[in-house]
Enzyme design. Structure first.
Site, PDB file in Angstrom:
ATOM      1  N   LYS A  76       0.853  -1.193   0.000  1.00  0.00           N
ATOM      2  CA  LYS A  76       0.000   0.000   0.000  1.00  0.00           C
ATOM      3  C   LYS A  76       0.890   1.245   0.000  1.00  0.00           C
ATOM      4  CE  LYS A  76      -4.109  -1.964   0.242  1.00  0.00           C
ATOM      5  NZ  LYS A  76      -5.174  -1.721  -0.757  1.00  0.00           N
TER       6      LYS A  76
ATOM      7  N   ASP B 201      -0.486  -0.217  -4.480  1.00  0.00           N
ATOM      8  CA  ASP B 201      -1.873   0.261  -4.518  1.00  0.00           C
ATOM      9  C   ASP B 201      -1.968   1.578  -3.753  1.00  0.00           C
ATOM     10  OD1 ASP B 201      -4.598   0.643  -4.538  1.00  0.00           O
ATOM     11  OD2 ASP B 201      -5.096  -1.242  -3.529  1.00  0.00           O
TER      12      ASP B 201
ATOM     13  N   GLU C  69      -1.942   0.215  -8.719  1.00  0.00           N
ATOM     14  CA  GLU C  69      -3.392   0.163  -8.613  1.00  0.00           C
ATOM     15  C   GLU C  69      -3.927   1.524  -8.170  1.00  0.00           C
ATOM     16  OE1 GLU C  69      -4.535  -3.503  -6.525  1.00  0.00           O
ATOM     17  OE2 GLU C  69      -6.435  -2.526  -6.061  1.00  0.00           O
TER      18      GLU C  69
ATOM     19  N   ASP D  23      -9.347   0.077  -9.438  1.00  0.00           N
ATOM     20  CA  ASP D  23     -10.126  -0.661  -8.435  1.00  0.00           C
ATOM     21  C   ASP D  23     -11.355   0.185  -8.085  1.00  0.00           C
ATOM     22  OD1 ASP D  23     -11.157  -1.912  -6.222  1.00  0.00           O
ATOM     23  OD2 ASP D  23      -9.306  -2.004  -5.080  1.00  0.00           O
TER      24      ASP D  23
ATOM     25  N   LYS E 140     -13.995  -7.087  -7.425  1.00  0.00           N
ATOM     26  CA  LYS E 140     -14.225  -7.650  -6.085  1.00  0.00           C
ATOM     27  C   LYS E 140     -15.694  -8.042  -5.961  1.00  0.00           C
ATOM     28  CE  LYS E 140     -10.698  -4.845  -3.852  1.00  0.00           C
ATOM     29  NZ  LYS E 140     -10.447  -3.587  -3.115  1.00  0.00           N
TER      30      LYS E 140
HETATM   31 MG    MG Z   1      -7.202  -1.674  -4.338  1.00  0.00          MG
END
Ligand code: MG
Length: 340
Positions: free
Chosen positions: A154, A178, A204, A229, A251
């Protein structure tokens, strides 16, 4: 069909920090759908970011109970009725969807991946995610995750360079990052060009979900592929983002379950996009449901169950990063035996 619901908590092993918030527990919901003595299981992992809470999931499932009918095989008709009655609320719908696929698989005595015509040997490797922390702690977590050939880090903080430097010093893993919408387009271009020296696989969601012009600008000015995303939630988003990204992260908790995820996979392929399947903080129940789709996709990030202490289920397992689907009928998920 009879639907019963039960809230359950998952406790994260360590607080999970991304660029916009930190999470300590997941307030999830179990959905159990019973038909002729057979029970299908589903899970909702509601996300405040997408306007859901445990309470909204419970209220939505109560409302949808009357729309199920008495034929679990009539998936298309059921999901059409469900979407007619209530918009959004994707994690509640995902719980219902998973329970239906589990039920249908159990009634036919086949695993869900077989029901979908997929080859279990073709699952990809999953990444293991490391949330934002100090460089020392992130490096320590990367070392602890050395069995995973792919790490997802992250980013979106002023310390990204130091964090990645510390991780790269102890890890040769494939690294994807991400930013969870943290950057403006200009910041993203600067940050990504700076971070590229750490040999990254892709980035991402660099910018805000609806800033598609910004996304396109970033993609044209960085040397790494972009995966969306937060910008690619449902199938309707795909034609809009297709010109601005190299791929999408699907997702179940964003799109409403396997039925809708399958539509997204096919539409994304028609737009020549790469496909990733990701997750929220979920137990092995929802993670296994998503894993059944992974023979169709390029990148998996299905590690939500690996980040919690008290996963109540077993299902998909991970060996050196490779997702191994269970052989049991339906989702193949079982309650975890005490002490496992
Ligand atoms: Mg993500």
């Amino acid at each position: 069909m009879k639907l019963s619901v039960k809230p359950f908590d998952l406790k994260l092993t360590t607080p999970f920090r991304i660029s916009r918030h930190v999470q300590y527990t997941a307030a999830n919901v179990l959905a159990q759908l019973t038909y002729e003595g057979v029970t299908g299981l589903g899970e909702a992992a509601p996300s405040e970011h997408y306007g859901e809470y445990r309470e909204t999931v419970l209220a939505t499932l109560k409302l949808l109970e009357n729309e199920l009918g008495d034929d679990p095989f009539a998936l298309d008709a059921i999901f059409n009725r469900v979407n007619h009655v209530i918009r959004l609320n994707p994690s509640a719908k995902a719980a219902l969807d998973m329970a239906l696929y589990d039920l249908v698989g159990k009634l036919l005595n086949v695993p869900v991946y077989k029901l979908l015509g997929l080859n279990a040997a073709q699952t990809p490797l999953t990444s293991f995610t490391i949330g934002i922390d100090t460089p020392e702690n992130m490096a320590r977590k990367a070392l602890a995750a050395r069995d995973y050939p792919i790490l997802k880090i992250k980013v979106g903080t002023p310390n990204d360079r130091a964090n990645l430097k510390a991780i790269r010093a102890i890890s040769n893993a494939v690294i994807r990052v991400d930013a969870n919408t943290a950057w403006s387009p200009k910041e993203a271009v600067r940050a990504i060009n700076e971070l590229a020296e750490f040999d990254l696989e892709f980035v991402e969601q660099p910018v805000a979900p609806h800033d598609l012009a910004g996304l396109k600008y970033v993609r044209e000015h960085v040397p790494l592929p972009i995966i969306t995303d937060e910008s690619s939630i449902t199938v309707e988003d795909i034609p809009r983002v297709a010109e601005c990204t190299d791929g999408i992260n699907i997702k179940l908790m964003k799109c409403g379950g396997l039925y809708h995820a399958l539509k997204m996979i096919h539409v994304a392929r028609a737009h020549n996009l790469k496909i990733m399947i990701g997750c929220m903080i979920e137990s092995s129940l929802a993670i296994t449901a998503a894993a059944h789709l992974t023979p169709l996709i390029d990148y998996a990030d299905l590690d939500g169950h690996l980040l919690v202490d008290d996963d109540p289920y077993t299902g998909v397992t991970v060996e050196q990063g490779k997702l191994i689907l269970p052989e049991g009928p339906g989702l193949g998920v079982r309650e975890r035996a005490a002490g496992m």
